[in-house]
Design a protein around this motif. Structure first.
Motif, PDB file in Angstrom:
ATOM      1  N   GLU A 188       5.224  49.324  35.428  1.00  0.00           N
ATOM      2  CA  GLU A 188       5.348  48.671  36.738  1.00  0.00           C
ATOM      3  C   GLU A 188       3.982  48.522  37.407  1.00  0.00           C
ATOM      4  O   GLU A 188       3.670  47.480  37.992  1.00  0.00           O
ATOM      5  CB  GLU A 188       6.288  49.461  37.641  1.00  0.00           C
ATOM      6  CG  GLU A 188       6.552  48.778  38.967  1.00  0.00           C
ATOM      7  CD  GLU A 188       7.851  49.223  39.622  1.00  0.00           C
ATOM      8  OE1 GLU A 188       7.964  49.070  40.845  1.00  0.00           O
ATOM      9  OE2 GLU A 188       8.739  49.712  38.899  1.00  0.00           O
ATOM     10  N   VAL A 189       3.152  49.542  37.301  1.00  0.00           N
ATOM     11  CA  VAL A 189       1.811  49.459  37.875  1.00  0.00           C
ATOM     12  C   VAL A 189       1.000  48.370  37.182  1.00  0.00           C
ATOM     13  O   VAL A 189       0.350  47.539  37.840  1.00  0.00           O
ATOM     14  CB  VAL A 189       1.100  50.820  37.768  1.00  0.00           C
ATOM     15  CG1 VAL A 189      -0.396  50.669  38.050  1.00  0.00           C
ATOM     16  CG2 VAL A 189       1.713  51.823  38.735  1.00  0.00           C
ATOM     17  N   VAL A 190       1.018  48.341  35.861  1.00  0.00           N
ATOM     18  CA  VAL A 190       0.234  47.364  35.111  1.00  0.00           C
ATOM     19  C   VAL A 190       0.668  45.939  35.422  1.00  0.00           C
ATOM     20  O   VAL A 190      -0.179  45.048  35.603  1.00  0.00           O
ATOM     21  CB  VAL A 190       0.334  47.644  33.597  1.00  0.00           C
ATOM     22  CG1 VAL A 190      -0.253  46.488  32.784  1.00  0.00           C
ATOM     23  CG2 VAL A 190      -0.393  48.940  33.246  1.00  0.00           C
ATOM     24  N   LEU A 191       1.961  45.689  35.505  1.00  0.00           N
ATOM     25  CA  LEU A 191       2.400  44.310  35.749  1.00  0.00           C
ATOM     26  C   LEU A 191       2.008  43.825  37.147  1.00  0.00           C
ATOM     27  O   LEU A 191       1.714  42.638  37.350  1.00  0.00           O
ATOM     28  CB  LEU A 191       3.902  44.151  35.481  1.00  0.00           C
ATOM     29  CG  LEU A 191       4.962  44.779  36.368  1.00  0.00           C
ATOM     30  CD1 LEU A 191       5.272  43.902  37.579  1.00  0.00           C
ATOM     31  CD2 LEU A 191       6.245  44.998  35.570  1.00  0.00           C
ATOM     32  N   TRP A 192       1.981  44.736  38.133  1.00  0.00           N
ATOM     33  CA  TRP A 192       1.542  44.318  39.468  1.00  0.00           C
ATOM     34  C   TRP A 192       0.041  44.081  39.519  1.00  0.00           C
ATOM     35  O   TRP A 192      -0.443  43.202  40.247  1.00  0.00           O
ATOM     36  CB  TRP A 192       1.988  45.324  40.526  1.00  0.00           C
ATOM     37  CG  TRP A 192       3.397  45.083  40.963  1.00  0.00           C
ATOM     38  CD1 TRP A 192       4.505  45.816  40.650  1.00  0.00           C
ATOM     39  CD2 TRP A 192       3.870  43.994  41.770  1.00  0.00           C
ATOM     40  NE1 TRP A 192       5.624  45.259  41.212  1.00  0.00           N
ATOM     41  CE2 TRP A 192       5.271  44.147  41.906  1.00  0.00           C
ATOM     42  CE3 TRP A 192       3.246  42.910  42.396  1.00  0.00           C
ATOM     43  CZ2 TRP A 192       6.052  43.246  42.633  1.00  0.00           C
ATOM     44  CZ3 TRP A 192       4.019  42.014  43.123  1.00  0.00           C
ATOM     45  CH2 TRP A 192       5.402  42.187  43.237  1.00  0.00           C
ATOM     46  N   TRP A 193      -0.723  44.822  38.743  1.00  0.00           N
ATOM     47  CA  TRP A 193      -2.154  44.510  38.627  1.00  0.00           C
ATOM     48  C   TRP A 193      -2.331  43.151  37.955  1.00  0.00           C
ATOM     49  O   TRP A 193      -3.232  42.386  38.292  1.00  0.00           O
ATOM     50  CB  TRP A 193      -2.886  45.602  37.854  1.00  0.00           C
ATOM     51  CG  TRP A 193      -3.236  46.786  38.703  1.00  0.00           C
ATOM     52  CD1 TRP A 193      -2.604  47.999  38.743  1.00  0.00           C
ATOM     53  CD2 TRP A 193      -4.287  46.861  39.677  1.00  0.00           C
ATOM     54  NE1 TRP A 193      -3.193  48.824  39.678  1.00  0.00           N
ATOM     55  CE2 TRP A 193      -4.228  48.157  40.264  1.00  0.00           C
ATOM     56  CE3 TRP A 193      -5.271  45.967  40.102  1.00  0.00           C
ATOM     57  CZ2 TRP A 193      -5.126  48.571  41.259  1.00  0.00           C
ATOM     58  CZ3 TRP A 193      -6.161  46.382  41.098  1.00  0.00           C
ATOM     59  CH2 TRP A 193      -6.090  47.652  41.659  1.00  0.00           C
ATOM     60  N   GLY A 194      -1.455  42.840  37.003  1.00  0.00           N
ATOM     61  CA  GLY A 194      -1.508  41.526  36.372  1.00  0.00           C
ATOM     62  C   GLY A 194      -1.242  40.404  37.356  1.00  0.00           C
ATOM     63  O   GLY A 194      -1.939  39.374  37.367  1.00  0.00           O
ATOM     64  N   ILE A 195      -0.241  40.579  38.215  1.00  0.00           N
ATOM     65  CA  ILE A 195       0.066  39.561  39.227  1.00  0.00           C
ATOM     66  C   ILE A 195      -1.107  39.408  40.192  1.00  0.00           C
ATOM     67  O   ILE A 195      -1.452  38.293  40.605  1.00  0.00           O
ATOM     68  CB  ILE A 195       1.360  39.930  39.977  1.00  0.00           C
ATOM     69  CG1 ILE A 195       2.562  39.823  39.018  1.00  0.00           C
ATOM     70  CG2 ILE A 195       1.569  39.017  41.185  1.00  0.00           C
ATOM     71  CD1 ILE A 195       3.860  40.338  39.602  1.00  0.00           C
ATOM     72  N   PHE A 196      -1.742  40.526  40.539  1.00  0.00           N
ATOM     73  CA  PHE A 196      -2.917  40.460  41.412  1.00  0.00           C
ATOM     74  C   PHE A 196      -4.023  39.621  40.774  1.00  0.00           C
ATOM     75  O   PHE A 196      -4.657  38.792  41.447  1.00  0.00           O
ATOM     76  CB  PHE A 196      -3.431  41.873  41.704  1.00  0.00           C
ATOM     77  CG  PHE A 196      -4.840  41.917  42.201  1.00  0.00           C
ATOM     78  CD1 PHE A 196      -5.175  41.375  43.437  1.00  0.00           C
ATOM     79  CD2 PHE A 196      -5.844  42.472  41.420  1.00  0.00           C
ATOM     80  CE1 PHE A 196      -6.494  41.405  43.899  1.00  0.00           C
ATOM     81  CE2 PHE A 196      -7.160  42.512  41.871  1.00  0.00           C
ATOM     82  CZ  PHE A 196      -7.483  41.969  43.112  1.00  0.00           C
ATOM     83  N   ILE A 197      -4.269  39.823  39.491  1.00  0.00           N
ATOM     84  CA  ILE A 197      -5.325  39.072  38.818  1.00  0.00           C
ATOM     85  C   ILE A 197      -5.009  37.582  38.788  1.00  0.00           C
ATOM     86  O   ILE A 197      -5.902  36.732  38.916  1.00  0.00           O
ATOM     87  CB  ILE A 197      -5.546  39.619  37.393  1.00  0.00           C
ATOM     88  CG1 ILE A 197      -6.176  41.014  37.486  1.00  0.00           C
ATOM     89  CG2 ILE A 197      -6.422  38.687  36.562  1.00  0.00           C
ATOM     90  CD1 ILE A 197      -6.349  41.712  36.165  1.00  0.00           C
ATOM     91  N   VAL A 198      -3.733  37.228  38.664  1.00  0.00           N
ATOM     92  CA  VAL A 198      -3.341  35.816  38.685  1.00  0.00           C
ATOM     93  C   VAL A 198      -3.773  35.154  39.990  1.00  0.00           C
ATOM     94  O   VAL A 198      -4.264  34.014  40.003  1.00  0.00           O
ATOM     95  CB  VAL A 198      -1.818  35.665  38.486  1.00  0.00           C
ATOM     96  CG1 VAL A 198      -1.383  34.222  38.762  1.00  0.00           C
ATOM     97  CG2 VAL A 198      -1.414  36.068  37.071  1.00  0.00           C
TER      98      VAL A 198
END
Length: 257
Positions: A188-198
């Motif tokens: 869950e943490v990693v996917l939200w960091w991914g959305i942030f990078i987008v």
């Protein structure tokens, strides 16, 4: 941007208030966990119907919706036919006669605030001029896929383990769970960091960093790992598992002895 922040906060407040009344009717505050993922879907829908669509915005809505629907469905199925989650039972016992208003403020309104902060990437994407995808989009989506896989596979492996009667009372230590004690939280943490990078290269995108920082802090220091592992403080099997297994980042188990 200010108007969007206010309107989205109002939308979330109404949403969590509805769930508060559902909790009163069902006499269980753990419905807040089901409401969590779906809340971000509601925010995405609010933005979708309120602003013009750009490719990056649609991408963010899609990623958030896939994550939110899966998570809420998983939690809903997991809790069906069971008693209220032990963490909420403890709150109910501790709060006594003040349980109603404290449930509203400390469970639902507080969760709504966290939801609002973590929704910043959705809000940024909804009003930014982002006509095309770029390298940030690719890297962000890749991180999201990794995170989503960890969370979904970890949840599935644990649900299969729990359903097997022979495992009753045992601690899950196989699959992804042999590399991290909380693969679902890591995901869950990693996917939200991914959305942030987008959304990072978009106008005001840098302010979205509060989103992954918030979810990381909550899961590592507040309502995630600390509250869950406190339940097993007197469990020898879990303590042995804890000594050899990483709490968060996937790593090879330590050799004992």
């Amino acid at each position: 941007m200010a108007t969007l922040l206010i309107n989205s906060a109002l939308c979330i407040f109404i949403y969590v208030t509805v769930w508060f009344f559902i909790a009163l009717i069902q006499k269980r505050n753990d419905v807040a966990d089901i409401a969590w993922g779906l809340g971000f879907v509601v925010v995405s829908a609010f933005c979708f119907f309120s602003y013009p669509h750009t490719p990056v915005a649609l991408l963010v809505y899609a990623l958030v919706t896939l994550w939110g629907v899966r998570l809420s469905a998983h939690i809903g199925l997991r809790s069906r036919g069971k008693k209220e989650d032990f963490r909420y039972q403890k709150m109910r016992a501790d709060w006594g006669k003040t349980v109603v208003w404290r449930s509203f403020l400390q469970v639902f309104v507080l969760q709504g605030f966290f939801m609002w902060v973590i929704s910043f990437p959705i809000l940024v994407a909804s009003i930014a001029d982002s006509p095309t995808f770029n390298a940030f989009s690719a890297v962000g989506v890749l991180l999201w896929i990794i995170g989503f896989a960890f969370e979904a596979i970890g949840d599935y492996q644990l649900s299969v383990f729990i359903k097997q009667k022979k495992n009753k009372g045992d601690v899950m230590q196989t699959g992804l769970w042999q590399y991290t004690r909380h693969p679902n939280y890591f995901g869950e943490v990693v996917l939200w960091w991914g959305i942030f990078i987008v959304v990072l290269p978009l106008d005001n995108g840098v302010w979205s960093v509060f989103s992954p920082l918030m979810i990381t802090f909550l899961l590592l220091k507040v309502s995630g790992i600390p509250m869950l592992e406190a339940k097993y403080k007197d469990n020898p099997q879990f303590q042995a598992y804890k000594r050899r297994t990483s709490a968060f980042f996937p790593m090879l188990p330590k050799l004992e002895g």
